[in-house]
Design an enzyme around this catalytic site. Structure first.
Site: not given
Length: 495
Positions: A243, A206
């Site tokens: 990401e 993330d």
């Protein structure tokens, strides 16, 4: 990447937002046992890998602010539940990626609770602290809104009387970790080791772009190289996808450490095609160009592709529920190069627009009265029996969106040219028609030509290629000699 490594990579992944997928203990919220109970379904669909959003102890419904990385939030289940999920997934040859949130912790994490006690606390330097004067002198008091964070004032007070503020790029309750601190890195690597030794196959990282604050962005690349080397020392075939939401030129250096990165440009380009019926971004040329940029940093890069995820409006709403458009978007995702990820419910046409809760609604398994697995942690806005056809009925309908996904996934996995992940194989087809997206996937076992009509009109085109085999075509497509007629949103795939 050698062929053996490539063959070990799942051909199609599936993202699961835990709270919304399947509820087995009837508390209204999805749980880990719910995922385990649906592994046969995912295997039937053709899925070979799942990405599970965070299930660690957290105060938020989405759990992207972690309080304890080794403790399962009770609403999701227990450590025994995730161990069983891993065992059952692997029995079906489904790999499991955990969402690993290391850019920040929860403000309730033990490290931060200690850090905010004062400058002398041993955990103080686990986070980034500066005085208001230094923040002002460095010119970093404010930041512009970005696609991944709307926070414009990222410096926050921990308590009254403090001399320093802490940095939290996403929110005051998500303080950023200080990766310059070797102890922080050791903590993160130990957590990674813990989960890899549990049997996890890899991680979705993330906010990988923001491991360091914006003004120290270049340090990210060195960190990810170290992270990958450390994880590969534990599990040599670990799969790590990042990401990194930015331009191709800025994504490229991240491939030095991260094996894969999500392709947001392609995601939004396909959404634009769905909305307008025009390929204004020229996605084939753009992909070829981006691949060249990525390959300069890492020739073995993996392009992780998607139509939407838990942070974007669902493709179902982008297409306004038009099943033909949704089949067309699935065609593009599953015939273009890369390692595709389906967001749960895309295969049944689930809809949703921001705010985020509305793009994370309950999966519709069966009609409401018979759906014992459906979550109900919030009242749905976009997905009810009358708005989204339940999976049970789509399975029974051979023309349903679900069965189209199933066919396209099977095609992708069965045809070597389509199944190739790295290096990505893509060439222009030589066909020039603004109503089409067409391309060739070259391969030693036979090149594959894909022609996709992106409009609601029939299109006729002349083709110079000679075909050995028609692999897939829409019901209303016709090939007569070298003339191909494609119906609205039709596709033609040939060898």
């Amino acid at each position: 990447m050698n062929n053996q490594q490539q063959d070990n990579n799942p051909k199609v992944f599936y993202e699961i937002f835990v709270r919304s997928f399947c509820d087995t203990n009837h508390d209204g919220k999805g749980d880990l046992n719910g995922i385990t109970s649906k592994l046969d379904y995912l295997h039937y669909l053709g899925i070979e890998g799942i990405w599970i959003t965070p299930f660690f102890k957290s105060n938020s419904y989405h759990k992207y602010d972690v309080i304890d990385y080794k403790f399962i939030d009770p609403e999701c289940g227990t450590m025994q539940d995730i161990e069983r999920l891993l065992e059952e997934a692997h029995r079906r040859n489904i790999k499991v990626l955990l969402d690993f949130v290391i850019n920040h912790t929860s403000s309730q994490h033990y490290w931060f609770q200690e850090a905010k006690k004062g400058k002398d606390n041993p955990y103080r330097n686990y986070y980034n602290w500066l005085t208001p004067d230094l923040i002002k002198a460095k010119g970093i008091a404010e930041r512009e809104k970005t696609a991944d964070s709307t926070e414009t004032n990222p410096w926050h007070w921990a308590k009254k009387g403090d001399e320093e503020k802490y940095y939290g790029m996403f929110w005051s309750e998500m303080p950023d970790l200080n990766m310059d601190n070797p102890k922080v890195r050791e903590e993160i690597y130990e957590i990674g080791r813990f989960w890899l030794e549990k049997g996890v196959d890899g991680f979705r990282m993330d906010a990988a772009k923001h491991i360091y604050p914006d003004w120290e962005a270049d340090k990210c690349h060195v960190f990810w190289e170290e992270f990958r080397a450390t994880m590969e020392a534990i599990k040599p075939d670990v799969y790590i996808v990042g990401e990194v939401w930015t331009s191709a030129e800025k994504i490229a250096p991240f491939f030095r450490g991260l094996k894969a990165n999500f392709n947001f440009d392609l995601c939004f380009a396909i959404q634009d095609i769905v909305k307008t019926g025009k390929d204004s971004k020229d996605i084939v040329s753009k992909l070829i160009q981006n691949y060249e940029i990525f390959a300069k940093e890492n020739s073995e890069f993996i392009d992780a592709t998607m139509l939407s995820n838990h942070d974007q409006n669902r493709i179902g709403s982008v297409a306004e529920g038009n099943i033909d458009k949704l089949k067309m978007s699935a065609n593009l995702l599953l015939t273009l190069p890369g390692n595709p990820y389906l967001y749960y419910g895309e295969e049944i046409g689930m809809k949703g627009k921001k705010p985020d809760e509305n793009i994370r609604e309950a999966f519709i398994w069966d009609k409401r009265s018979d759906d014992n697995d459906r979550t109900n942690w919030r009242k749905p806005v976009y997905n009810t029996d009358s708005k989204t056809t339940p999976l049970k009925f789509q399975i029974e309908d051979e023309n349903s969106l679900f069965n189209h996904y199933k066919k396209m996934i099977a095609l992708r996995k069965a045809v070597p040219a389509l199944a190739q992940i790295s290096p990505p194989n893509l060439q222009k087809s030589g066909i020039v028609n603004k109503k089409l997206v067409s391309f060739t996937r070259p391969h030693q076992d036979g090149d594959v030509l894909v022609i996709q009509n992106i409009t609601n009109e029939s299109v006729e085109v002349s083709i110079k290629n000679k075909f050995e085999d028609i692999l897939f075509s829409s019901n209303d497509s016709k090939l007569e000699g070298q003339k191909l007629k494609l119906g609205p949103y039709g596709i033609f795939v040939s060898k």
